[in-house]
Scaffold this motif. Structure first.
Motif, mmCIF file in Angstrom:
data_model
loop_
_atom_site.group_PDB
_atom_site.id
_atom_site.type_symbol
_atom_site.label_atom_id
_atom_site.label_comp_id
_atom_site.label_asym_id
_atom_site.label_seq_id
_atom_site.Cartn_x
_atom_site.Cartn_y
_atom_site.Cartn_z
ATOM 1 N N SER A 186 51.983 31.341 -12.594
ATOM 2 C CA SER A 186 52.200 32.110 -13.811
ATOM 3 C C SER A 186 52.657 33.542 -13.504
ATOM 4 O O SER A 186 53.414 34.135 -14.272
ATOM 5 C CB SER A 186 50.906 32.128 -14.635
ATOM 6 O OG SER A 186 51.048 32.960 -15.749
ATOM 7 N N ASP A 187 52.218 34.073 -12.365
ATOM 8 C CA ASP A 187 52.667 35.419 -11.989
ATOM 9 C C ASP A 187 54.165 35.446 -11.684
ATOM 10 O O ASP A 187 54.818 36.474 -11.881
ATOM 11 C CB ASP A 187 51.876 35.930 -10.784
ATOM 12 C CG ASP A 187 50.492 36.423 -11.181
ATOM 13 O OD1 ASP A 187 50.340 36.922 -12.315
ATOM 14 O OD2 ASP A 187 49.575 36.314 -10.362
ATOM 15 N N LEU A 188 54.703 34.332 -11.196
ATOM 16 C CA LEU A 188 56.165 34.275 -11.006
ATOM 17 C C LEU A 188 56.857 34.273 -12.361
ATOM 18 O O LEU A 188 57.876 34.957 -12.567
ATOM 19 C CB LEU A 188 56.571 33.022 -10.219
ATOM 20 C CG LEU A 188 56.138 32.932 -8.759
ATOM 21 C CD1 LEU A 188 56.701 31.646 -8.139
ATOM 22 C CD2 LEU A 188 56.611 34.145 -7.965
ATOM 23 N N HIS A 247 59.120 44.047 -14.527
ATOM 24 C CA HIS A 247 57.839 44.624 -14.145
ATOM 25 C C HIS A 247 56.985 44.913 -15.372
ATOM 26 O O HIS A 247 57.433 44.783 -16.502
ATOM 27 C CB HIS A 247 58.082 45.908 -13.342
ATOM 28 C CG HIS A 247 58.904 45.671 -12.122
ATOM 29 N ND1 HIS A 247 60.127 46.277 -11.920
ATOM 30 C CD2 HIS A 247 58.713 44.857 -11.066
ATOM 31 C CE1 HIS A 247 60.633 45.851 -10.765
ATOM 32 N NE2 HIS A 247 59.799 44.990 -10.231
ATOM 33 N N ARG A 248 55.759 45.363 -15.112
ATOM 34 C CA ARG A 248 54.882 45.780 -16.210
ATOM 35 C C ARG A 248 55.339 47.134 -16.748
ATOM 36 O O ARG A 248 55.074 47.460 -17.906
ATOM 37 C CB ARG A 248 53.444 45.895 -15.704
ATOM 38 C CG ARG A 248 52.874 44.545 -15.309
ATOM 39 C CD ARG A 248 51.533 44.682 -14.644
ATOM 40 N NE ARG A 248 50.953 43.356 -14.454
ATOM 41 C CZ ARG A 248 49.662 43.107 -14.327
ATOM 42 N NH1 ARG A 248 48.802 44.102 -14.336
ATOM 43 N NH2 ARG A 248 49.223 41.884 -14.182
ATOM 44 N N ALA A 249 55.959 47.914 -15.890
ATOM 45 C CA ALA A 249 56.527 49.195 -16.320
ATOM 46 C C ALA A 249 57.885 48.915 -16.945
ATOM 47 O O ALA A 249 58.584 47.996 -16.507
ATOM 48 C CB ALA A 249 56.676 50.131 -15.132
ATOM 49 N N LEU A 279 54.306 40.664 -18.556
ATOM 50 C CA LEU A 279 53.197 40.226 -17.704
ATOM 51 C C LEU A 279 52.619 38.949 -18.302
ATOM 52 O O LEU A 279 52.929 38.604 -19.446
ATOM 53 C CB LEU A 279 52.131 41.307 -17.536
ATOM 54 C CG LEU A 279 51.208 41.669 -18.686
ATOM 55 C CD1 LEU A 279 50.081 42.572 -18.185
ATOM 56 C CD2 LEU A 279 51.949 42.398 -19.782
ATOM 57 N N ASP A 280 51.823 38.245 -17.502
ATOM 58 C CA ASP A 280 51.210 37.028 -18.030
ATOM 59 C C ASP A 280 49.792 37.345 -18.496
ATOM 60 O O ASP A 280 49.144 38.268 -18.000
ATOM 61 C CB ASP A 280 51.239 35.889 -17.006
ATOM 62 C CG ASP A 280 50.478 36.198 -15.734
ATOM 63 O OD1 ASP A 280 50.480 37.355 -15.288
ATOM 64 O OD2 ASP A 280 49.859 35.265 -15.176
ATOM 65 N N LEU A 281 49.331 36.573 -19.465
ATOM 66 C CA LEU A 281 48.018 36.828 -20.065
ATOM 67 C C LEU A 281 46.940 36.174 -19.217
ATOM 68 O O LEU A 281 46.624 35.010 -19.397
ATOM 69 C CB LEU A 281 47.983 36.302 -21.498
ATOM 70 C CG LEU A 281 48.893 37.045 -22.475
ATOM 71 C CD1 LEU A 281 48.855 36.373 -23.840
ATOM 72 C CD2 LEU A 281 48.496 38.504 -22.586
ATOM 73 N N SER A 282 46.403 36.944 -18.270
ATOM 74 C CA SER A 282 45.315 36.417 -17.458
ATOM 75 C C SER A 282 43.984 37.047 -17.854
ATOM 76 O O SER A 282 42.945 36.403 -17.773
ATOM 77 C CB SER A 282 45.592 36.609 -15.971
ATOM 78 O OG SER A 282 45.905 37.948 -15.702
ATOM 79 N N ASP A 283 43.999 38.276 -18.291
ATOM 80 C CA ASP A 283 42.742 38.977 -18.602
ATOM 81 C C ASP A 283 42.426 38.983 -20.098
ATOM 82 O O ASP A 283 41.313 39.318 -20.479
ATOM 83 C CB ASP A 283 42.806 40.416 -18.085
ATOM 84 C CG ASP A 283 42.939 40.474 -16.568
ATOM 85 O OD1 ASP A 283 42.656 39.446 -15.914
ATOM 86 O OD2 ASP A 283 43.333 41.520 -16.044
HETATM 87 MG MG LIG Z 1 49.631 38.174 -13.664
#
Ligand SMILES: [Mg+2]
Length: 316
Positions: free
Chosen positions: A71-73, A142-144, A204-208
């Motif tokens: 998922s991070d990819l 990126h997240r930025a 970003l992916d929803l992990s948290d």
């Molecule tokens: Mg992630």
């Protein structure tokens, strides 16, 4: 591979993986030639921290941990080139059990269009699975990159994984839909690539969880993210579970992690059009849940007022 108990286990794993593996057993994995930027991510799943053995089958543990890494990819718009998996397991773990675990890793790799290219096996006090994923992206997102005025959107529905987790913790069987979201999340690889090519400013992916991940987006991009909690698309099983525990479904979903949907910032001008094209291309919703402003942090709004919420934190 030569003789020995470790190599017998690796042989059993290779047999179980079949076409879901390539080139196992050599010193290095070959990932081929690639265009673009090479990206990598690693993610550890630890027994008693991320899962309990009586919640999931070994195959599901392998699947879930590998899907989470893949998922991070997706989150940076990358295409997978391969996966290597490090496993630590108690000494009494059989070849058959390890093969089952790795077959699950193979299931996740296949669902993302890639294969298991190698790994490492060690004895440990509890079960620990660490997939490392490698991919390539023309233009990694990126997240930025989010700017004040951008809309914040999420793919699909959220809260399903939390609904399953709450049920497991209460020692009741989760609803099948929620269980599926927890044990076999689908990395949104095609969706991430598409969004990267169609105007994603930050992703970003929803992990948290929606709120915690929005805080990551805010911090990386140097903006404040206002979330309209009422807009969050909630998994139907999460609505049911939230009502059972007397929580507001959108707040329940906003605080739930491990859905592995994508959060993306799109310009105000193009967001609606991109969302319509995304839904046509993927048959999945892209829902606006918030807006970036000048400032910092995350501002979760519910029925017109600001809520104080804690997201998921591994160290709390
Ligand atoms: Mg992630």
């Amino acid at each position: 591979l030569g003789p020995g108990a470790e190599f017998d286990r690796i042989r059993a794993i290779a047999e179980a993986l079949g076409a879901d593996a390539a080139g196992l057993g050599d010193d290095c994995a070959e990932l081929g030639r690639a265009e673009g930027i090479i990206v990598a991510s690693t993610d550890t799943s630890v027994e008693h921290v991320h899962f309990e053995r009586n919640w999931l089958t070994l195959r599901e543990i392998g699947h879930r941990s590998t899907a989470a890494a893949l998922s991070d990819l997706a989150a940076c718009g990358a295409t997978p080139l391969g996966v290597v998996v490090a496993v630590a397991a108690p000494a009494d773990t059989s070849s058959q059990e390890l093969a089952e675990l790795m077959a699950g890793a193979g299931d996740a790799a296949r669902s993302a269009g890639t294969t298991i290219k190698g790994g490492d096996l060690s004895r440990g006090d509890c079960l620990m699975v660490t997939p490392t994923v490698i991919g390539t992206a023309e233009r990694p997102v990126h997240r930025a990159g989010a700017k004040a005025g951008d809309g914040v959107w999420v793919t699909g529905v959220v809260g399903g994984a939390r609904a399953a987790l709450e049920a497991f913790r209460a020692r009741i069987a989760p609803d099948p839909g929620a269980r599926e979201r927890f044990v076999a999340p689908v990395p949104r690889i095609a969706e991430g690539r598409w969004l990267a090519a169609h105007g994603a400013r930050a992703m970003l992916d929803l992990s948290d969880g929606v709120v915690a991940d929005a805080a990551h987006l805010a911090a990386a991009s140097g903006v404040e993210v206002e979330i309209q909690l009422e807009q969050i698309p909630v998994h139907p099983d999460a609505v049911r579970e939230a009502l059972t525990v007397r929580a507001e479904p959108v707040i329940f979903a906003a605080k739930g992690g491990e859905d592995y949907e994508l959060m993306v910032a799109l310009t105000e001008a193009d967001g609606e059009r991109i969302a319509a094209e995304f839904e046509a291309a993927h048959g999945r919703t892209l829902t606006r849940i918030g807006t970036c402003h000048r400032g910092q942090g995350v501002r979760p709004m519910f029925r017109g007022s600001r809520l104080r919420l804690q997201g998921f934190d591994h160290f709390q």
